[in-house]
Design a protein around this motif. Structure first.
Motif, short mmCIF file in Angstrom:
data_model
loop_
_atom_site.label_atom_id
_atom_site.label_comp_id
_atom_site.label_asym_id
_atom_site.label_seq_id
_atom_site.Cartn_x
_atom_site.Cartn_y
_atom_site.Cartn_z
N ASP A 116 -9.86 5.83 -2.67
CA ASP A 116 -9.84 6.35 -4.03
C ASP A 116 -9.88 5.14 -4.96
O ASP A 116 -8.86 4.52 -5.25
CB ASP A 116 -8.55 7.18 -4.23
CG ASP A 116 -8.47 7.78 -5.62
OD1 ASP A 116 -9.25 7.33 -6.49
OD2 ASP A 116 -7.63 8.68 -5.82
N GLY A 165 -6.35 -3.27 -5.96
CA GLY A 165 -6.82 -3.91 -4.73
C GLY A 165 -8.34 -3.92 -4.68
O GLY A 165 -9.00 -3.14 -5.35
N CYS A 209 -0.01 10.12 -0.94
CA CYS A 209 -1.09 11.10 -1.08
C CYS A 209 -1.86 11.32 0.22
O CYS A 209 -2.59 12.30 0.35
CB CYS A 209 -2.05 10.62 -2.16
SG CYS A 209 -2.66 8.97 -1.81
N GLY A 210 -1.72 10.42 1.17
CA GLY A 210 -2.47 10.54 2.44
C GLY A 210 -3.93 10.15 2.25
O GLY A 210 -4.39 9.91 1.13
N ILE A 211 -4.63 10.04 3.35
CA ILE A 211 -6.05 9.63 3.30
C ILE A 211 -6.87 10.77 3.88
O ILE A 211 -6.56 11.27 4.97
CB ILE A 211 -6.28 8.34 4.13
CG1 ILE A 211 -5.37 7.23 3.60
CG2 ILE A 211 -7.73 7.90 4.10
CD1 ILE A 211 -5.15 6.10 4.56
N SER A 224 1.46 8.99 4.91
CA SER A 224 0.75 8.24 5.97
C SER A 224 1.73 7.35 6.71
O SER A 224 2.78 6.95 6.16
CB SER A 224 -0.32 7.33 5.35
OG SER A 224 -1.09 8.03 4.41
N PHE A 275 -13.44 -1.33 1.46
CA PHE A 275 -13.43 0.13 1.43
C PHE A 275 -12.15 0.61 0.72
O PHE A 275 -11.05 0.18 1.02
CB PHE A 275 -13.48 0.72 2.84
CG PHE A 275 -13.46 2.23 2.80
CD1 PHE A 275 -14.61 2.93 2.52
CD2 PHE A 275 -12.27 2.93 2.95
CE1 PHE A 275 -14.59 4.32 2.44
CE2 PHE A 275 -12.25 4.30 2.87
CZ PHE A 275 -13.41 5.00 2.61
N ASN A 295 0.84 -1.21 0.00
CA ASN A 295 0.00 0.00 0.00
C ASN A 295 0.87 1.25 0.00
O ASN A 295 0.60 2.21 -0.73
CB ASN A 295 -0.89 0.03 1.25
CG ASN A 295 -2.14 -0.81 1.07
OD1 ASN A 295 -2.41 -1.28 -0.03
ND2 ASN A 295 -2.89 -1.02 2.15
N ILE A 311 -11.07 3.09 6.70
CA ILE A 311 -10.15 2.38 5.80
C ILE A 311 -9.93 0.90 6.17
O ILE A 311 -9.47 0.13 5.35
CB ILE A 311 -8.77 3.07 5.68
CG1 ILE A 311 -8.21 3.31 7.08
CG2 ILE A 311 -8.83 4.33 4.87
CD1 ILE A 311 -6.73 3.57 7.03
N GLY A 329 -9.82 -3.66 -1.67
CA GLY A 329 -10.18 -3.02 -0.39
C GLY A 329 -10.24 -4.03 0.74
O GLY A 329 -10.91 -3.81 1.74
N LEU A 330 -9.54 -5.17 0.59
CA LEU A 330 -9.56 -6.18 1.67
C LEU A 330 -8.23 -6.25 2.43
O LEU A 330 -8.15 -6.82 3.51
CB LEU A 330 -9.84 -7.57 1.08
CG LEU A 330 -11.24 -7.76 0.50
CD1 LEU A 330 -11.34 -9.11 -0.20
CD2 LEU A 330 -12.29 -7.68 1.60
N GLY A 331 -7.18 -5.64 1.83
CA GLY A 331 -5.83 -5.77 2.40
C GLY A 331 -5.74 -5.29 3.84
O GLY A 331 -5.22 -6.01 4.71
P1 ADP Z 1 -6.59 -1.83 -1.47
O1 ADP Z 1 -6.46 -3.21 -1.93
O2 ADP Z 1 -7.61 -1.05 -2.17
O3 ADP Z 1 -5.31 -1.15 -1.27
P2 ADP Z 1 -6.64 -1.84 1.37
O4 ADP Z 1 -7.59 -2.47 2.31
O5 ADP Z 1 -5.23 -2.31 1.46
O6 ADP Z 1 -7.26 -2.02 -0.04
O7 ADP Z 1 -6.68 -0.30 1.60
C1 ADP Z 1 -7.93 0.33 1.73
C2 ADP Z 1 -7.83 1.76 1.26
O8 ADP Z 1 -7.05 2.52 2.19
C3 ADP Z 1 -7.13 1.89 -0.04
O9 ADP Z 1 -8.06 1.75 -1.08
C4 ADP Z 1 -6.59 3.29 0.03
O10 ADP Z 1 -7.58 4.21 -0.35
C5 ADP Z 1 -6.31 3.50 1.49
N1 ADP Z 1 -4.87 3.31 1.81
C6 ADP Z 1 -4.31 2.23 2.33
N2 ADP Z 1 -2.99 2.41 2.54
C7 ADP Z 1 -2.71 3.67 2.15
C8 ADP Z 1 -1.53 4.48 2.11
N3 ADP Z 1 -0.35 4.02 2.52
N4 ADP Z 1 -1.65 5.73 1.66
C9 ADP Z 1 -2.84 6.21 1.25
N5 ADP Z 1 -3.99 5.51 1.25
C10 ADP Z 1 -3.92 4.26 1.68
#
Ligand code: ADP
Length: 504
Positions: A446, A458, A428-430, A487, A443, A397, A438, A460-462
């Motif tokens: 973006d 992804g 980019c931050g959240i 982040s 979820f 991520n 998150i 949104g399960l990681g």
């Molecule tokens: P994905 O497979 O979409 O990455 P995750 O569950 O790993 O799903 O992350 C969920 C959401 O959290 C991501 O879609 C992203 O929007 C946000 N996110 C996760 N890690 C970061 C990060 N390091 N910087 C910015 N946004 C992040």
């Protein structure tokens, strides 16, 4: 029928009440009898005193009889009432005179004594019988040694109450014995017994009717709750039981049930959302696979490059599908508490180094600098493959959401109890309003960016899986900082906490 609480309550109530009434009636019966006997004793004492007064008057009367025998005879004659028996006994215990031998009646003009009926009183069979009974004889024997004595003589059905009193006349000591039949008292008690025998069943019947009514009334809300609860199913899970009085026990029951329904309903909603999100996520790669294969099949003359390109797309989507299905499977097993953890001893700093090595290619592709602030030896007991999966998710991520020429820094600290692995990026931050969500399943802050990345995108399960892994080890995963400068995610893992077998 006994399966109904109403019936059981009524039966218990009736049984206990019947027992209480029977015991109370028994006690009342005993008290009545004691009081009747005490009144008889008082009466006997009175009779004795008045007899002795008469006897002394006869003996002192100059015109009266001179010898004791005649005077006693006359006194008995005067005091002899029905159901009362007089006897005079000398010092040796010999009966010298009884009212049975003087069957002359009192003249009707004589005043009646209280509680007695003065009338002609020829000796009854019972009176004759009592004088010849063994009990009377032992009473006589006992009276020789006692100035005043009361006894019960169980002769005939009703029995007699006996009173003995010593007195002196003409220089000699005699014993006056008066026996009184307990027949009237027995009759009174029998009447009381008959009344009790009628009253007890009537009282028990009335009380059991009342008990049934009360049990029915107090259990009516339970019956209505149970029928309402029986009508609640998946399709009307939003309905709740009516709470009539939230302070009483039934109110508490209804509230607890409603809370259970709330939890069930939330869980149902989560499950529905999960299913909807899961099918939505699966639909895209499946649609791409179908579309790509249809195009490949529909065009007759295609160059090998074109076929290769199609196969690459299909392979890419198949990989993506596999990953989503695996993630879903992991979460489902984790939810059911069926993910078997395999804890082992390893060094966390070494594992972080390995993960960084694996992620190096991804980082290099985006010209991102990857740094590990080297930590001292960090031994840990945990499921190595799960911890690796968590670290790879977080590293992936960080790289994915960090633009080219950015920086990803990993550090590992220990405060003695737990390790904190921090993964910081300059991405980019959240957005602040999305940060609390998150870790939710499916979820994505973006969606476009999350999907478009060249790692397959992804679902949104990681982060949901990563958080579960941390919690399965009695640790936690937090987003400790996120703003426009990047982040930081921190995973806390206990040093010596064996992971639970069935994390939820
Ligand atoms: P994905 O497979 O979409 O990455 P995750 O569950 O790993 O799903 O992350 C969920 C959401 O959290 C991501 O879609 C992203 O929007 C946000 N996110 C996760 N890690 C970061 C990060 N390091 N910087 C910015 N946004 C992040």
């Amino acid at each position: 029928m006994l399966d109904s609480i109403r019936t059981r309550l009524t039966l218990w109530y009736t049984g206990v009440l019947a027992l209480v009434i029977v015991v109370l009636c028994g006690v009342a019966y005993f008290i009545f009898w004691r009081s009747a006997v005490r009144r008889t004793d008082l009466n006997l004492v009175e009779l004795s005193n008045s007899f002795l007064v008469t006897l002394r008057a006869e003996l002192e009367d100059p015109a009266g009889p001179e010898d004791f025998h005649t005077a006693a005879h006359e006194a008995i004659d005067e005091h002899h009432f029905r159901d009362t028996l007089y006897a005079i006994v000398d010092q040796t215990g010999k009966v010298i005179l009884t009212s049975v031998e003087t069957p002359s009646a009192n003249p009707p003009s004589r005043a009646e004594r209280p509680g007695q009926s003065a009338s002609a009183n020829p000796p009854s069979r019972a009176e004759r019988k009592v004088l010849s009974s063994a009990s009377f004889q032992s009473f006589l024997d006992a009276s020789l040694n006692s100035d005043r004595l009361f006894v019960q003589i169980p002769v005939s059905q009703a029995g007699f109450r006996g009173f003995a009193q010593h007195f002196t006349a003409k220089g000699k000591t005699y014993i006056l014995i008066i026996l009184q039949s307990l027949h009237p008292q027995r009759e009174m008690m029998e009447e009381a017994g008959t009344v009790f025998a009628w009253l007890i069943p009537i009282a028990v019947l009335l009380a059991s009717g009342g008990g049934y009514f009360l049990a029915r009334k107090s259990l009516a809300p339970v019956v209505s709750m149970s029928s309402h609860a029986g009508r609640i199913g998946a399709e009307n899970l939003h309905e709740r039981l009516a709470v009539q009085n939230e302070r009483d026990e039934l109110g508490h029951l209804a509230q607890s049930f409603n809370k259970l329904l709330n939890r069930l309903s939330e869980s149902f909603d989560r499950q529905r959302r999960f299913m909807a999100d899961a099918s939505h996520e699966l639909r895209t790669p499946v649609a791409i696979l179908r579309g790509e294969s249809e195009i490949a099949l529909s065009q007759q003359a295609r160059s090998p490059e074109e076929y290769r390109e199609s196969l690459e797309v299909m392979h890419h989507e198949a990989e993506r599908l596999t990953r989503i299905v695996e993630d879903l499977f992991t979460l489902t097993r984790a939810d059911a508490g069926q993910y078997p953890l395999q804890p082992s001893h390893f060094y966390l700093d070494e594992l972080v180094t390995e993960c960084m090595h694996s992620a190096r290619t991804l980082a290099q592709a985006k010209k991102i600098s990857l740094t590990f602030e080297v930590a001292p030896e960090s031994p840990i007991q945990a499921d190595e493959s799960l911890v690796r999966r968590m670290l790879m998710n977080l590293l992936g991520n960080a790289i994915k959401y960090t633009p080219e020429f950015g920086r990803v820094t990993v550090s590992c600290q220990c405060n003695g109890k737990e390790y904190a692995v921090n993964i910081a990026d300059t991405g980019c931050g959240i957005p602040a309003e999305l940060q609390p969500r998150i870790f939710e399943r499916f979820f994505r802050a973006d969606k476009a960016r999350s999907r478009a990345e060249n790692d397959g995108g992804g679902a949104g399960l990681g982060l949901a899986i990563s958080r579960w892994i941390a919690e399965a080890h009695h640790g936690r995963l937090e987003l400790t900082r996120s703003d426009s400068a990047g982040s930081t995610f921190s995973a806390y893992l206990p040093v010596d906490s064996a992971p639970s077998k069935s994390p939820g």
